[in-house]
Design a protein around this motif. Structure first.
Motif, PDB file in Angstrom:
ATOM      1  N   ALA A  77      47.192  26.704  41.046  1.00  0.00           N
ATOM      2  CA  ALA A  77      46.302  27.686  41.434  1.00  0.00           C
ATOM      3  C   ALA A  77      45.753  28.546  40.242  1.00  0.00           C
ATOM      4  CB  ALA A  77      46.445  28.598  42.414  1.00  0.00           C
ATOM      5  N   ALA A  78      46.667  28.515  39.071  1.00  0.00           N
ATOM      6  CA  ALA A  78      46.453  29.486  38.004  1.00  0.00           C
ATOM      7  C   ALA A  78      45.960  28.728  36.710  1.00  0.00           C
ATOM      8  CB  ALA A  78      47.591  30.240  37.513  1.00  0.00           C
ATOM      9  N   GLY A  79      45.818  27.327  37.066  1.00  0.00           N
ATOM     10  CA  GLY A  79      45.161  26.605  36.083  1.00  0.00           C
ATOM     11  C   GLY A  79      45.924  25.379  35.241  1.00  0.00           C
ATOM     12  N   GLU A 101      43.267  27.563  26.969  1.00  0.00           N
ATOM     13  CA  GLU A 101      42.763  28.788  27.609  1.00  0.00           C
ATOM     14  C   GLU A 101      43.211  29.070  28.755  1.00  0.00           C
ATOM     15  OE1 GLU A 101      40.176  26.319  25.078  1.00  0.00           O
ATOM     16  OE2 GLU A 101      41.019  25.713  26.814  1.00  0.00           O
ATOM     17  N   ALA A 102      44.074  28.472  29.457  1.00  0.00           N
ATOM     18  CA  ALA A 102      44.572  28.812  30.801  1.00  0.00           C
ATOM     19  C   ALA A 102      45.930  29.466  30.595  1.00  0.00           C
ATOM     20  CB  ALA A 102      44.814  27.779  31.709  1.00  0.00           C
ATOM     21  N   ARG A 103      46.378  29.387  29.385  1.00  0.00           N
ATOM     22  CA  ARG A 103      47.785  29.944  29.184  1.00  0.00           C
ATOM     23  C   ARG A 103      48.342  31.268  29.703  1.00  0.00           C
ATOM     24  NH1 ARG A 103      51.462  32.340  25.845  1.00  0.00           N
ATOM     25  NH2 ARG A 103      53.334  31.224  25.300  1.00  0.00           N
ATOM     26  N   VAL A 107      50.833  32.339  32.538  1.00  0.00           N
ATOM     27  CA  VAL A 107      51.925  33.087  32.388  1.00  0.00           C
ATOM     28  C   VAL A 107      52.257  34.129  33.163  1.00  0.00           C
ATOM     29  CG1 VAL A 107      53.347  34.406  30.460  1.00  0.00           C
ATOM     30  CG2 VAL A 107      52.397  32.267  29.770  1.00  0.00           C
ATOM     31  N   ALA A 108      50.944  34.943  33.451  1.00  0.00           N
ATOM     32  CA  ALA A 108      51.097  36.019  34.270  1.00  0.00           C
ATOM     33  C   ALA A 108      51.060  35.585  35.645  1.00  0.00           C
ATOM     34  CB  ALA A 108      49.714  36.758  34.226  1.00  0.00           C
ATOM     35  N   ALA A 109      50.580  34.749  36.200  1.00  0.00           N
ATOM     36  CA  ALA A 109      50.895  34.209  37.535  1.00  0.00           C
ATOM     37  C   ALA A 109      52.262  33.841  37.828  1.00  0.00           C
ATOM     38  CB  ALA A 109      49.918  33.059  38.138  1.00  0.00           C
ATOM     39  N   LEU A 110      52.912  32.878  36.790  1.00  0.00           N
ATOM     40  CA  LEU A 110      54.158  32.404  36.977  1.00  0.00           C
ATOM     41  C   LEU A 110      55.278  33.532  37.125  1.00  0.00           C
ATOM     42  CD1 LEU A 110      53.978  29.162  35.310  1.00  0.00           C
ATOM     43  CD2 LEU A 110      54.309  29.523  37.768  1.00  0.00           C
ATOM     44  N   GLU A 111      55.005  34.667  36.036  1.00  0.00           N
ATOM     45  CA  GLU A 111      55.803  35.867  35.983  1.00  0.00           C
ATOM     46  C   GLU A 111      55.907  36.493  37.037  1.00  0.00           C
ATOM     47  OE1 GLU A 111      54.408  37.648  32.430  1.00  0.00           O
ATOM     48  OE2 GLU A 111      55.941  36.595  30.973  1.00  0.00           O
ATOM     49  N   ALA A 112      54.801  36.704  37.836  1.00  0.00           N
ATOM     50  CA  ALA A 112      54.786  37.467  39.231  1.00  0.00           C
ATOM     51  C   ALA A 112      55.764  36.797  40.318  1.00  0.00           C
ATOM     52  CB  ALA A 112      53.168  37.561  39.397  1.00  0.00           C
ATOM     53  N   ALA A 113      55.405  35.432  40.154  1.00  0.00           N
ATOM     54  CA  ALA A 113      55.891  34.384  41.176  1.00  0.00           C
ATOM     55  C   ALA A 113      57.506  34.091  41.170  1.00  0.00           C
ATOM     56  CB  ALA A 113      55.166  33.047  41.149  1.00  0.00           C
TER      57      ALA A 113
END
Length: 135
Positions: A77-79, A101-103, A107-113
């Motif tokens: 979902a985050a790219g 460009e999706a990095r 990173v933000a989405a996975l750190e939250a998850a």
């Protein structure tokens, strides 16, 4: 992961068709990934990684526990163009293939998850592996 690997090996030695087919699929995806990397075909690399993961998940339920299913969902979902776990269950790491460009969003989405997870080296190693001995 040792027990998961043993279960896979045992089923292969016992001639289980599903296990044989999954292992052949993994080998085929790995060979395809190499060819796509050498050709500079980013979309082809993503397809090969995704194919490898589909085959690997068929080896044993422990390869992809429910927590990992959620992390995969978040990553896609985050790219992430492709996702796969490295290891045989119970630990390890995940590999994500994505456009540069999706990095930051990934990173933000996975750190939250997965707040207890950690980011390890990223990028493609062009120099191979070096063993460094500290004295």
């Amino acid at each position: 992961s040792g027990m998961v690997n043993w279960q896979v090996i045992r089923r292969r030695l016992e001639g289980k068709t599903a296990t044989r087919d999954a292992l052949q699929g993994i080998a085929g995806a790995a060979a395809d990934c190499r060819e796509r990397l050498l050709a500079g075909d980013d979309a082809g690399v993503a397809r090969a990684i995704a194919s490898e993961w589909l085959h690997r998940r068929r080896l044993a339920p422990e390869v992809c526990p429910l927590e990992l299913v959620e992390i995969e969902r978040v990553a896609i979902a985050a790219g992430a163009a492709a996702f796969k776990a490295c290891g045989a269950g119970g630990g390890g790491s995940v590999l994500l293939w994505h456009v540069p460009e999706a990095r930051s969003e990934l990173v933000a989405a996975l750190e939250a998850a997965a707040p207890t997870g950690r980011l390890v080296a990223t990028g493609i190693a062009t120099g191979g592996c070096r063993v460094v001995l500290e004295t």
